[in-house]
Design an enzyme around this catalytic site. Structure first.
Site, PDB file in Angstrom:
ATOM      1  N   ASP A   1       0.852  -1.244   0.087  1.00 16.34           N
ATOM      2  CA  ASP A   1      -0.004  -0.065   0.215  1.00 16.34           C
ATOM      3  C   ASP A   1       1.066   1.354   0.097  1.00 16.34           C
ATOM      4  O   ASP A   1       0.498   2.214   0.593  1.00 16.34           O
ATOM      5  CB  ASP A   1      -1.077  -0.006   1.293  1.00 16.34           C
TER       6      ASP A   1
ATOM      7  N   LYS B   1       1.588   2.220  -4.956  1.00 12.07           N
ATOM      8  CA  LYS B   1       2.121   1.814  -6.249  1.00 12.07           C
ATOM      9  C   LYS B   1       1.256   1.799  -7.544  1.00 12.07           C
ATOM     10  O   LYS B   1       1.792   2.459  -8.690  1.00 12.07           O
ATOM     11  CB  LYS B   1       2.540   0.221  -6.203  1.00 12.07           C
TER      12      LYS B   1
ATOM     13  N   GLY C   1      -4.725  -4.413  -3.721  1.00 13.75           N
ATOM     14  CA  GLY C   1      -5.565  -3.109  -3.848  1.00 13.75           C
ATOM     15  C   GLY C   1      -4.843  -2.080  -4.397  1.00 13.75           C
ATOM     16  O   GLY C   1      -4.293  -1.744  -3.434  1.00 13.75           O
ATOM     17  N   HIS C   2      -4.946  -1.555  -5.468  1.00 14.55           N
ATOM     18  CA  HIS C   2      -4.116  -0.582  -6.071  1.00 14.55           C
ATOM     19  C   HIS C   2      -5.009   0.412  -6.334  1.00 14.55           C
ATOM     20  O   HIS C   2      -5.791   0.183  -7.304  1.00 14.55           O
ATOM     21  CB  HIS C   2      -3.106  -1.224  -7.352  1.00 14.55           C
TER      22      HIS C   2
ATOM     23  N   GLN D   1       1.891  -6.356  -3.340  1.00 14.81           N
ATOM     24  CA  GLN D   1       2.243  -6.632  -2.008  1.00 14.81           C
ATOM     25  C   GLN D   1       3.673  -5.757  -2.007  1.00 14.81           C
ATOM     26  O   GLN D   1       3.657  -4.889  -2.545  1.00 14.81           O
ATOM     27  CB  GLN D   1       2.350  -7.889  -1.626  1.00 14.81           C
TER      28      GLN D   1
END
Ligand code: GDP
Ligand code: IMO
Ligand code: MG
Length: 424
Positions: A11, A14, A38-39, A223
């Site tokens: 987080d 990215k 979760g991007h 990640q």
């Protein structure tokens, strides 16, 4: 090929960074993890969170590739595409995503294994995202899994049912609550049929051909380094290799073809789930930082643990990845603090270490702090280097001296254009 990875516990921002610099690339290739990612990207004023779809999807010229090292949940993938189809034409999405034939499928029972293991007293609780990630990679290694390319096989339905039925029975015996097997099976097959609309291909051949034709490829990590299954903080990492080297394995591209390695770090630290976090804070400042930084899981909405920047761990992450281009995000969140703490070393049993894997330390580690002058500035007004507040410039110079690498990009907010390229 260039590679982008996170340098902390995930987080770092990215997705936002790729959404902007991705414009210079022809292909964005996701190389690890699954729907646990979760991007977040802002598109036309809305925050969109991508889980499996690579972060180049909002740039119309970019092909988005999902590599062999990714585990694909067809039900989650279908739902993600259906959601994106509200803002990007469906056919465009389908035409611009390619999936490796050899990437592994996340079967519906894996999610329930994940949930079962998280709640059972006989297993270690990790604080996973409950997306079935560890069971998927475990079954891959056990050689008991199905791959995306298998969906074209005549035996696919039977093979799927056999595995599902066996696992379902085992889980039932353990007392795990689940929807009916037939329902899970039917949804899974629907997801797999959906996948057939996309190009399911030998992505390694596609990528090598593209590189040969001078196309620009960016490998997208999910990640982050400190969650790497080998080098991260075991026993609480994710189940894939997250470091830059993993991009070559997953995508089938030779290390000889790698150029830049972008590493993204926040100006502080966060972590979701359990595990060592030497610079963690749990006081009122932690609550304020969490609120101001929106530090709630993009995917699971869980509150993220927060703490100060950890230089021994960051040096370790830069070393493991061979970072060439450092990206600093979320310094704007620290605006308004009179001083900003940074951990410069760990004290472990009266020994001081300034480069250490947080994986090899335990809770007895004591951070050595340096307090830098804080900054207070309306970041929305900054769009060039000369406007960066003096104290933040000093903070960046301090990091560069400690890390022995320049900070090339300063992200000043969550929106696409909120980025400054720092030069000499
Ligand atoms: P990722 O998983 O590394 O892509 O990061 P996430 O999207 O899960 O979390 C990063 C969060 O910070 C998202 O809500 C982003 O919109 C936001 N973000 C990214 N860069 C910045 C920044 O420089 N400043 C602020 N305030 N928010 C940022
Ligand atoms: P992005 O790509 C932050 C964490 C989970 C848990 C551990 C194992 O958005 O940075 P898993 O579901 O992978 O088996 O959970 O890893 N985790 C993440 N933390 N960002 C992520 O992805 C993460 N993906 C997994 O919280 O601690
Ligand atoms: Mg995230």
């Amino acid at each position: 090929m260039d590679i982008l990875i996170g340098l902390q516990w995930g987080d770092e921002g990215k997705g936002k960074f790729i959404d902007l610099i991705g414009r210079d690339y022809d292909i964005i290739a996701r190389f690890n993890g699954g729907a646990n990612a979760g991007h977040s990207i802002y598109y036309q004023g809305n925050k969109i969170t991508l889980k499996l779809v690579p972060s180049g999807i909002f740039c119309p010229h970019i092909k988005n590739l999902i590599g062999t090292g990714v585990v694909i949940d067809p039900v989650a993938f279908k739902a993600e595409i259906e959601e994106l189809a509200h803002i990007i034409p469906r056919q465009d999405l389908i035409d611009r995503i390619l999936i490796s034939k050899k990437s592994h499928l996340v079967l519906p029972t894996y999610r329930y294994w994940d949930i079962y293991m998280e709640h059972s007293p006989v297993y270690r609780t990790i604080g996973t995202t409950k997306n079935g990630i560890a069971p998927s990679y475990s079954n891959k290694i056990l050689r008991q899994n199905l791959r995306v390319g298998d969906i074209y096989s005549d035996n696919f339905k039977d093979d799927t049912y056999k595995i599902l039925n066996r696992q379902y029975t085992e889980l039932q015996l353990l007392g795990q609550d689940m929807p009916a097997l037939e329902e899970l099976y039917a949804d899974f097959l629907k997801g797999c049929n959906f996948l057939k609309q996309l190009a399911i291909t030998d992505t390694e051949i596609f990528l090598n051909q593209a590189l040969h034709d001078s196309k620009k490829v960016l490998a997208e990590g999910a990640q982050a380094t400190l969650l790497d299954i080998d080098h991260g903080s075991y026993s609480y990492p994710t189940s894939s290799n997250t470091i830059a080297a993993a991009a070559c394995v997953s995508l089938g591209v030779s290390p000889k073809l790698v150029n830049k390695i972008y590493g993204v770090t926040k100006a502080y630290c966060t972590r979701v789930g359990h595990g060592i976090f030497p610079t963690e804070i749990t006081d009122q400042i932690a609550d304020e930082l969490r609120e101001k930084g929106g530090e709630f899981g993009s995917n699971t909405k869980r509150p993220r643990r927060v703490g100060w920047l950890d230089l021994p761990a960051l040096k370790y992450a830069i070393m493991l990845n061979g970072v060439t281009d450092l990206v600093l995000t979320k310094a704007d969140i620290l605006s308004g603090m009179s001083e900003v703490p940074v951990c410069t070393a760990y004290e472990i049993n009266s020994e001081t270490r300034d480069l250490t894997a947080p994986t090899s330390v335990d809770d007895s580690v004591r951070p050595v702090w340096k307090f830098l002058d804080g900054w207070d500035f309306p970041f929305s007004k900054i769009n060039q280097q000369s406007q960066v507040p003096k104290e933040l410039k000093l903070f960046i110079s301090f990091l560069e001296e400690e890390l022995k690498i320049p900070v090339k990009y300063l992200s000043t907010g969550p929106q696409r254009e909120e980025l400054i390229i720092l030069g000499n």
